[in-house]
Structures are given as structure tokens and as C-alpha cells.
Design a protein around this motif. Sequence first.
Motif: not given
Length: 306
Positions: A216-221, A265-272, A299-301
Motif C-alpha cells: 500500500f505504501q509503495n503504491a502511494i510512493i 481501525n482502518a486496514r490501510y493507514v498512512t501519514t504523508t 485506489d489501492y485500498a
Amino acid sequence: MNTPAYPVGTPGQPWNACDVAAWRARQVKTRTYADDVLRAIEPLRERFDVSEYGRLMYAEGEYPLLAIRSRGWNDQLPVLLVTGGVHGYETSGVEGALQFVREHGDDYAGHANLLVVPCVSPWAYERILRWNPEAIDPNRNFVVDSPAAESAALVELLAPLVDAVLVHIDLHETTDSDESEFRPALAARDGVDYEPGEIPDGFYLVDDSGNPQPAFQNAIIEAVAKVTHIAPADAQGEIIGSPVVAPGVIEYDVKKLGLCAGITNARYVTTTEVYPDSPRATPQQCNDAQVAAVSAAFDYALAHQA
């Protein structure tokens, strides 16, 4: 190492109420939440539901806290959550969140519910600050019975949705002022020595060490790299003191630290983390990077929600 002289407080001693008041008196309003944020939200009411989820009552005035939701909310669909302006000085977090709604807010209709909170900390936004008026960092206080009113209001808003949120992306910046002002102020406030750090040049992400999602993180990067440059690791293989676990990615325990990304409790989390002071990035590029990150995250999630 001796703490450099900060203009508030006594070196080696945590701030008292008088010190906090002295710090607050130094802060100057340089922009307007009503003009920059509330006015920008008004046209969105034609396409989205906008609601007030709280109101901050400070000596300088009242600040309505607004959330933007999909029209025709469907409880059977997952929630896609964006938060910005947790730290008021991180401008592209606010502007990027609003730009995303304008440009892509309708993209997920029928597939998910969109919830965007573009400016969590309006008092700090107006003064280009990290803290609220009580010298509290909202992004260490997203907990029950939070001492920060900004954090408490968002926690209450999201309480009914903690298990419905599929992805939460929290939009931030790392700036040169982190080293010139905010970290020295933090050391002074807490009565400890200031230890200088290194500001990374470029965009990076903070994953949740309690629930890492490297793909997930890689898709954002990969998406953001088409807009702006990704921060490299420093000589120690770190970014802001944390080991780099993948290109442009570090990890924090977001729930333990009381960070915004840990509210649900989100499955996918990130901080930009955008770097607006880079000579290689314009303000619009920073906003575009935030938008690219949100789109890629959603889109990934949605493609990997099973």
C-alpha cells in the motif's frame, strides 16, 4: 549539549501556565481560516454534504470545524477518510485535501463513502503553528478525553466509524521551520536539551508499525514520484531519526503515540510528509503530491479490500 536560548521559559524547566501565556502572546495571525478554508468549502456544498462536527471557542474567536461527506451516504460501503491541517502550519495538507475533493471527490460515488476533514486545527492554521493555543500538539493527543479540543472533536466525529473506515490518509508536511522553531520550542516547553535533527529533502510516508502495509505504501510512493521527488535516507539509513523500511517509508506506532492516523481501525493507514521548502518543489507541486497520494491510497485500498 546546552539548549539554545528560546525566548520563552527558563532553560531546563518545563513551561508553566505563565510561560504558555507568554508563548501564545507572541503568536501573530497571518492568514484567515474563514477566507482560505470556509470560503473554499462553500462551493462544495452543491455536490457534497458539509456539516459542523465541533466548534472551538478561543479568546481570539470561534472556529467551526467542518467535515465534507459523500452525498447519499451508504452504510453498506467502506469509508475513505482524509484529514488535513492537524498541524496548522502544514499548508499543503489543507489545500491538498480541498483540491482532492474538488477534482476527485465524485470518483468514488457508488463504491465508497468519502469523508474529508480539511483543517483540524484552524487556530494554528491562521498563525502557521504546530500547536494549539495551550501549546499542545494535537497529533500526540488523538485519544479519549484528549486535552486538545481539536483532537477531541475529531475523535468524537469518528467514534461511530472506527470499524467502517477502510483507509485513512493524514496529510502533513516536514518543513525547515521544524528545526528553526518547532523542535526548539518543544525542547523549551518540556525543559530538555534541544538535539538538532536533519530535514529530509522530499516526500515520504509514515506507515503504522502495528499494522504495516508495505505494498500500500509503495503504491502511494510510486504515484507521488511522478509529481515530486521522494526523500532519500540520510547517512544513518534514517528519515527524521527513524529507520527507512522501504524507499520513502518509515514507521511509527500510530495508536500508541496518539497520532491522527491511529484514530480508527482502518486496514490501510498512512501519514504523508511533503517538503515545501525544497528548491525542487513549488507550492502547487506540494498540493498535487498530496492529491496524488490520496488518489493512490484510495485506489489501492478499494482494489485490495477483500
